[in-house]
Design a protein around this motif. Structure first.
Motif, mmCIF file in Angstrom:
data_model
loop_
_atom_site.group_PDB
_atom_site.id
_atom_site.type_symbol
_atom_site.label_atom_id
_atom_site.label_comp_id
_atom_site.label_asym_id
_atom_site.label_seq_id
_atom_site.Cartn_x
_atom_site.Cartn_y
_atom_site.Cartn_z
ATOM 1 N N GLY A 1 0.704 -1.485 -0.336
ATOM 2 C CA GLY A 1 -0.078 -0.370 0.063
ATOM 3 C C GLY A 1 0.665 1.367 0.134
ATOM 4 O O GLY A 1 0.429 1.958 0.408
ATOM 5 N N HIS A 2 1.958 1.253 -0.703
ATOM 6 C CA HIS A 2 2.887 2.629 -0.096
ATOM 7 C C HIS A 2 2.692 3.442 -1.399
ATOM 8 O O HIS A 2 3.045 4.737 -0.730
ATOM 9 N N ILE A 3 1.980 3.208 -2.090
ATOM 10 C CA ILE A 3 1.489 4.605 -3.188
ATOM 11 C C ILE A 3 -0.431 4.865 -2.778
ATOM 12 O O ILE A 3 -0.485 5.934 -3.454
ATOM 13 N N ASN A 4 -0.714 4.130 -1.750
ATOM 14 C CA ASN A 4 -2.266 4.323 -1.767
ATOM 15 C C ASN A 4 -1.886 6.404 -1.196
ATOM 16 O O ASN A 4 -1.397 7.102 -0.738
ATOM 17 N N ALA A 5 -3.399 6.972 -1.408
ATOM 18 C CA ALA A 5 -3.315 8.137 -0.547
ATOM 19 C C ALA A 5 -3.856 8.198 0.622
ATOM 20 O O ALA A 5 -5.507 9.014 -0.310
ATOM 21 N N PRO A 6 -4.125 8.231 1.739
ATOM 22 C CA PRO A 6 -5.162 8.252 2.575
ATOM 23 C C PRO A 6 -6.096 9.593 2.972
ATOM 24 O O PRO A 6 -6.508 9.246 3.703
ATOM 25 N N HIS A 7 -4.502 9.963 3.150
ATOM 26 C CA HIS A 7 -4.942 11.554 3.536
ATOM 27 C C HIS A 7 -5.154 12.488 1.871
ATOM 28 O O HIS A 7 -5.375 13.601 2.044
ATOM 29 N N GLY A 8 -5.658 11.664 0.925
ATOM 30 C CA GLY A 8 -5.545 12.069 -0.100
ATOM 31 C C GLY A 8 -4.217 13.129 -1.028
ATOM 32 O O GLY A 8 -3.383 12.752 -0.992
ATOM 33 N N GLY A 9 -4.258 13.886 -2.039
ATOM 34 C CA GLY A 9 -2.683 14.701 -2.448
ATOM 35 C C GLY A 9 -2.675 14.402 -3.788
ATOM 36 O O GLY A 9 -3.565 13.740 -4.622
ATOM 37 N N ILE A 10 -1.277 14.028 -4.213
ATOM 38 C CA ILE A 10 -0.949 14.586 -4.807
ATOM 39 C C ILE A 10 0.050 13.294 -5.724
ATOM 40 O O ILE A 10 0.999 12.955 -4.900
ATOM 41 N N SER A 11 -0.059 12.402 -6.915
ATOM 42 C CA SER A 11 0.069 11.679 -7.151
ATOM 43 C C SER A 11 1.742 12.167 -8.390
ATOM 44 O O SER A 11 1.268 12.760 -8.283
ATOM 45 N N VAL A 12 2.750 11.952 -7.705
ATOM 46 C CA VAL A 12 3.797 12.436 -8.478
ATOM 47 C C VAL A 12 4.455 11.201 -8.758
ATOM 48 O O VAL A 12 5.773 10.243 -8.287
ATOM 49 N N ASP A 13 4.400 11.270 -10.506
ATOM 50 C CA ASP A 13 5.037 10.319 -11.294
ATOM 51 C C ASP A 13 6.006 10.689 -12.311
ATOM 52 O O ASP A 13 6.433 11.486 -12.423
ATOM 53 N N LEU A 14 6.807 9.581 -11.356
ATOM 54 C CA LEU A 14 8.609 10.122 -11.744
ATOM 55 C C LEU A 14 8.616 9.111 -13.345
ATOM 56 O O LEU A 14 10.287 8.918 -13.471
ATOM 57 N N SER A 15 8.180 8.361 -13.681
ATOM 58 C CA SER A 15 8.692 7.463 -15.041
ATOM 59 C C SER A 15 9.723 8.442 -15.859
ATOM 60 O O SER A 15 9.482 7.693 -16.883
ATOM 61 N N ARG A 16 8.814 9.629 -16.030
ATOM 62 C CA ARG A 16 9.446 10.321 -17.394
ATOM 63 C C ARG A 16 10.316 10.453 -16.808
ATOM 64 O O ARG A 16 11.666 10.515 -17.773
ATOM 65 N N MET A 17 11.249 10.127 -15.972
ATOM 66 C CA MET A 17 12.172 10.641 -15.304
ATOM 67 C C MET A 17 13.546 9.549 -15.643
ATOM 68 O O MET A 17 13.877 8.329 -14.252
ATOM 69 N N ASN A 18 13.880 8.587 -16.956
ATOM 70 C CA ASN A 18 14.153 7.298 -16.915
ATOM 71 C C ASN A 18 15.726 7.557 -17.025
ATOM 72 O O ASN A 18 15.870 6.321 -18.367
#
Length: 468
Positions: free
Chosen positions: A90-107
């Motif tokens: 569950g590391h990428i869940n957002a239990p407090h809401g907020g913003i997912s920072v997708d780093l897949s383009r920094m490759n």
């Protein structure tokens, strides 16, 4: 157990709304709020319920990350770093809401220092992409958690895997990091020197922090030379105890085995069915040796002699790359093979780690526990480290079955801790392991909280993970 501990936290609705407006204005189409993409950036790999972020922003360079953190800090909006989404707790869940920072383009691979056996990469590159890039240099990055995870995610969760018995884990193979902290600075934790006595070991503070202290923007990694010869083998045993005891003697004898994986009889049945194999459905070790032709042959012979002492039959090994690839593909597909045992069932994938001298006892007791409670729970493990995984299949729509599954995992973790082990050898804590970390570390958890408050006073980095 896990599900009981996973609750939605209090959301800073106004701050999140303001952050969304600023991110949309700054990043345009690189900031998305559609439900489908938000669902893709929440937990999907095991039975832990998904908790969606309020938006997803795609970073393409470290300057983007600094700007994103500055916006989030200004509005006290949570940020959850995202690589490939392959974590299991569950590391990428957002239990407090907020913003997912997708780093897949920094490759990108930023530099390779072949003479020094190291490289520096961006966090979104996956381990397979990195090794493809390195192939022509004669070097490779050895950490292999099975999934094609991002290097940033592997560092954040202190990943391990099948090669750890020879090459160590991420904490042993990360030389330095650059990290954006809550005050908007991008810090460098170390230089490329192979050792240093200069101050606190900040690199290892962030390796395994699960994104709760900052967002990693680059990783400097140790590399290894590609072995001249690699041989792999399959070795069946009469019992789990025999297989584990063979592992212990192999390690104690100093045989430099590169991989030594344990699969119980049920896991072998699953792998045979899923991957089209025809191995004996008994406790089995998958082994691999790296080195010169002479050293590999010697290691295989020495291991075979040890295995025969514990009743092993038909130790089959090969240096043929295609045959080895088929063997390890079946091992890497163990999770999907487990799911195939009961189509439609939910799966709770969990791990513990104990001193290898207690491995046979812990695995056997876990098998007895699952049998006594009528549970389907195949076992696969990194036996050379004392680390094993259980894939517990159950009906997540049936409260009674959920309760049985959670009670089983409670007992598994208590058993490992009673043997001076740990509640997780490589999955990390995330949300699912939070109750067990308190039992494992006690008052030391308070020190972790103090570090978190000091580096992230507004709790913007991945809140609701590791501890409340």
């Amino acid at each position: 157990m896990a599900l009981k501990a996973i609750r939605a936290g209090v959301k800073n609705e106004a701050g999140i709304a303001a952050a969304k407006a600023d991110l949309s204005a700054r990043f345009g189409d690189r900031f998305q709020t559609g439900e489908a993409i938000r669902a893709q950036h929440a937990h999907t790999t095991t039975y832990i319920p998904a908790q969606l972020p309020d938006g997803v922003v795609f970073a393409e360079r470290s300057e983007d990350v600094r700007e994103i953190v500055a916006i989030a800090a200004r509005h006290k909006a949570p940020l959850i770093a995202f690589g490939t989404g392959s974590s299991l707790e569950g590391h990428i869940n957002a239990p407090h809401g907020g913003i997912s920072v997708d780093l897949s383009r920094m490759n990108k691979v930023l530099e390779v220092n072949a003479e020094d056996l190291d490289c520096r990469v961006e966090p979104g590159i996956t381990r397979e992409e990195l090794n493809t890039y390195l192939r022509d240099t004669g070097l490779f990055f050895p950490i292999d958690p099975g999934a094609n995870a991002s290097i940033g995610g592997m560092a954040s969760t202190r990943a391990s895997g099948t090669n750890a018995v020879r090459y160590g884990t991420m904490k042993d193979n990360v030389l330095a990091l650059t990290v954006v902290t809550a005050d908007g600075r991008e810090i460098r934790t170390a230089h490329r020197a192979r050792k240093s006595s200069a101050g606190y070991d900040l690199t290892r503070l962030f390796v395994g922090a699960e994104g709760t202290l900052g967002i990693i923007t680059s990783i400097t990694l140790r590399l290894q030379g590609i072995p001249e010869v690699i041989s792999g083998g399959v070795c069946p045993f009469p019992t789990i105890e025999d297989a584990c005891n063979a592992v212990i003697l192999t390690i104690q004898s100093g045989i430099p085995v590169a991989r030594i994986e344990l699969l119980d009889a049920l896991q072998m049945k699953a792998c045979n069915g899923y991957s089209g194999l025809s191995y004996q459905e008994t406790p089995t070790l998958f082994v691999e040796f790296h080195g010169s032709p002479e050293s590999v042959e010697l290691q295989a012979r020495q291991f075979g002699e040890i295995a025969s002492e514990f009743g092993a039959s038909d130790f089959l090994w090969t240096t043929n790359p295609e045959e080895r690839a088929r063997l390890w593909k079946a091992r890497h597909n163990a999770y999907w093979a487990q799911k195939s045992l009961i189509p439609g069932a939910a799966i709770l994938s969990t791990d513990v780690c104990v001193p290898i001298s207690r491995l046979a006892e812990c695995v056997a007791a876990t098998q007895e526990d699952s049998a006594a409670h009528g549970l389907t729970a195949p076992i696969v493990g990194h036996a050379g480290d004392g680390n094993f995984h259980v894939g517990l299949l159950f009906d997540d729509k049936d409260p009674v079955d959920v309760a049985r599954a959670e009670a089983f995992v409670d007992r598994l973790n208590a058993r490992a801790l009673a043997m001076d082990g740990t509640c997780t050898g490589e999955h990390g804590i995330g949300q699912g392991k939070m109750p067990f970390l308190q039992a494992e570390l006690g008052d030391a958890l308070d020190l972790m909280r103090q570090v978190k408050r000091s580096l992230d006073p507004d709790n913007i980095f991945n809140p609701g993970k590791i501890f409340a």
